[in-house]
Design a protein around this motif. Sequence first.
Motif, PDB file in Angstrom:
ATOM      1  N   VAL A   1      -0.213   0.197   1.802  1.00 17.23           N
ATOM      2  CA  VAL A   1      -0.923   1.040   2.750  1.00 17.23           C
ATOM      3  C   VAL A   1      -0.117   1.101   4.040  1.00 17.23           C
ATOM      4  CG1 VAL A   1      -2.377  -0.897   3.515  1.00 17.23           C
ATOM      5  CG2 VAL A   1      -3.073   1.448   4.014  1.00 17.23           C
ATOM      6  N   GLU A   2       0.010   2.300   4.568  1.00 17.41           N
ATOM      7  CA  GLU A   2       0.669   2.524   5.852  1.00 17.41           C
ATOM      8  C   GLU A   2      -0.406   2.850   6.882  1.00 17.41           C
ATOM      9  OE1 GLU A   2       4.082   5.548   7.574  1.00 17.41           O
ATOM     10  OE2 GLU A   2       2.389   6.374   6.472  1.00 17.41           O
ATOM     11  N   CYS A   3      -0.532   2.008   7.900  1.00 19.72           N
ATOM     12  CA  CYS A   3      -1.418   2.303   9.018  1.00 19.72           C
ATOM     13  C   CYS A   3      -0.619   3.100  10.045  1.00 19.72           C
ATOM     14  CB  CYS A   3      -1.965   1.026   9.641  1.00 19.72           C
ATOM     15  SG  CYS A   3      -2.984   1.318  11.104  1.00 19.72           S
TER      16      CYS A   3
ATOM     17  N   ARG B   1      -2.429   5.797   5.028  1.00 21.66           N
ATOM     18  CA  ARG B   1      -1.768   6.578   3.980  1.00 21.66           C
ATOM     19  C   ARG B   1      -1.392   5.672   2.822  1.00 21.66           C
ATOM     20  NH1 ARG B   1       3.912   9.158   3.056  1.00 21.66           N
ATOM     21  NH2 ARG B   1       4.703   7.569   4.485  1.00 21.66           N
ATOM     22  N   LEU B   2      -1.830   6.022   1.632  1.00 17.24           N
ATOM     23  CA  LEU B   2      -1.421   5.304   0.441  1.00 17.24           C
ATOM     24  C   LEU B   2      -0.009   5.722   0.076  1.00 17.24           C
ATOM     25  CD1 LEU B   2      -2.280   3.401  -1.926  1.00 17.24           C
ATOM     26  CD2 LEU B   2      -2.864   5.484  -3.180  1.00 17.24           C
ATOM     27  N   CYS B   3       0.906   4.761   0.060  1.00 22.34           N
ATOM     28  CA  CYS B   3       2.309   5.030  -0.267  1.00 22.34           C
ATOM     29  C   CYS B   3       2.669   4.322  -1.572  1.00 22.34           C
ATOM     30  CB  CYS B   3       3.235   4.512   0.836  1.00 22.34           C
ATOM     31  SG  CYS B   3       2.940   5.199   2.464  1.00 22.34           S
TER      32      CYS B   3
ATOM     33  N   HIS C   1       3.443  -0.851   7.519  1.00 22.73           N
ATOM     34  CA  HIS C   1       3.276  -0.880   6.072  1.00 22.73           C
ATOM     35  C   HIS C   1       2.906  -2.297   5.656  1.00 22.73           C
ATOM     36  CE1 HIS C   1       5.272   3.092   5.187  1.00 22.73           C
ATOM     37  NE2 HIS C   1       5.661   2.884   6.446  1.00 22.73           N
ATOM     38  N   GLN C   2       1.988  -2.423   4.706  1.00 25.79           N
ATOM     39  CA  GLN C   2       1.515  -3.756   4.351  1.00 25.79           C
ATOM     40  C   GLN C   2       1.050  -3.836   2.904  1.00 25.79           C
ATOM     41  OE1 GLN C   2      -2.165  -4.324   6.936  1.00 25.79           O
ATOM     42  NE2 GLN C   2      -1.363  -2.357   7.645  1.00 25.79           N
TER      43      GLN C   2
ATOM     44  N   SER D   1      -5.978   8.581   2.723  1.00 29.52           N
ATOM     45  CA  SER D   1      -5.617   9.640   1.805  1.00 29.52           C
ATOM     46  C   SER D   1      -4.367   9.211   1.055  1.00 29.52           C
ATOM     47  CB  SER D   1      -5.379  10.950   2.557  1.00 29.52           C
ATOM     48  OG  SER D   1      -5.250  12.035   1.666  1.00 29.52           O
ATOM     49  N   VAL D   2      -4.040   9.937   0.013  1.00 26.02           N
ATOM     50  CA  VAL D   2      -2.871   9.626  -0.802  1.00 26.02           C
ATOM     51  C   VAL D   2      -1.670  10.409  -0.280  1.00 26.02           C
ATOM     52  CG1 VAL D   2      -1.877   9.634  -3.119  1.00 26.02           C
ATOM     53  CG2 VAL D   2      -4.327   9.176  -2.808  1.00 26.02           C
TER      54      VAL D   2
END
Length: 453
Positions: A348-350, A337-339, A263-264, A328-329
């Motif tokens: 953003v989670e890679c 993944r947009l968190c 997560h970043q 995607s959301v």
Amino acid sequence: MPGNLRFDELVQKVADGNIDTVLVCMADMQGRLMGKRFHAQNFIDTSYKETHCCNYLLATDLEMATPDGYDSTSWEKGYGDYMMKPDLDTIRVLPWLDGTAMVLCDVLDHDEQPIPHSPRAILKKQIHRLKAMGFDAMMATELEFFLFEKSLDDIRKSGFTNLEPISGYNEDYHIFQTTKEEGIMRPIRNHLYNAGIPIENSKGEAEAGQEELNIRYAEAMLCADHHTIAKHAIKEIAWQQGHAATFLPKWDHNRVGSSSHVHQSLWVNGEPVFYDKNDPLGMSDVMRHYMAGLIKYAADYTCFLAPYVNSYKRFAKGTFAPTKAIWSVDNRTAAFRLCGAHGKGIRVECRTGGSDLNPYLALAAQLAAGMKGLEDKLELAPPTRGDLYEIDSKQEIPRTLRAATEALRNSTMLKEAMGDDVIKHYTRAAEWEQEEFDRVVTDWEIARGFERS
């Protein structure tokens, strides 16, 4: 404080007889802790300044072999020394080891200059580049792993056969099932917390015997340090309890694998800058450019998220591991993944990284890609919806180490960010892993073809 112990406090604990051993450690290419156990009095008298290690530690493999093909060190060059310079801000007590403290080191040459391909140095360089752009990176990693009934020694002596997880069925979020594993997980959480690692929680993951440990987000270097120490502790504490913990991403082809999601977000002056209240999803232009860089260069840095042959066995449809470098959301079939949409916690989670990644390299590579997106003001495509396993997309994640190695070898972006020599060094590491696998006859080949071929 990054650690939980100041140097003067360590001196007092040694004088009081509470600490007698100091682990002086560096992170190697594989993300493991390597180093020496010092008598604590020697450390506080002299060795807190420096110690030395063989330079092959940054040119080896999982087996601690001495592969050829590295420019930095070789038999011809005699395998000399590096300096290990303790970072005294990282001193911490290790509660699961009696009378023991730890310090992390930077790796330097004889002129006290950083070794460019040292994982900690690689991440430091990207952090400094990001700061020059006016940003700080806040990051968090998830550690997934499997626990087994038997000990590491018993499993090794059996030839890694008849592996039995510690539990009998999928324990994703399962409180009763994970209660059975509290003899291992409770000391992991508490010992790490008491060692200054900001543990949030543990939970059952999506398979029998699979656990996840979550650590609170922190500045990028702290995040990588926390991950490295926690992974080491999980193995040691499980071993102390007579069980094995593995971070092999895919130990059984019929079971889901283990990942390490990253997560970043970027911050300025202590405030997140990925958030824009006027955007429909809450995404700022900074976030959009950064994410566009992550996606555009996903293949370039896959080697730093999936460093071994086994790493690529994770990437399979219907396993929560991604196969396409699209976003995607709040969609767990996406690589990105947009968190936390619509709020300051947006990030953003890679989801590409496996449990075997080296956090220093993984975080550095993603920061480099994100910065390139910012520099070039890359445009972010609209989010993709639905089952992304079924989407027709050219943005495929490399499906083999061989393909990822070629992407790394040819990455202009990473060469500019990290240096040609660094990319050449880690390309050689990936080549060697592939060469070692290619020469081995596997059990699958024998069972498949012994009679029928």
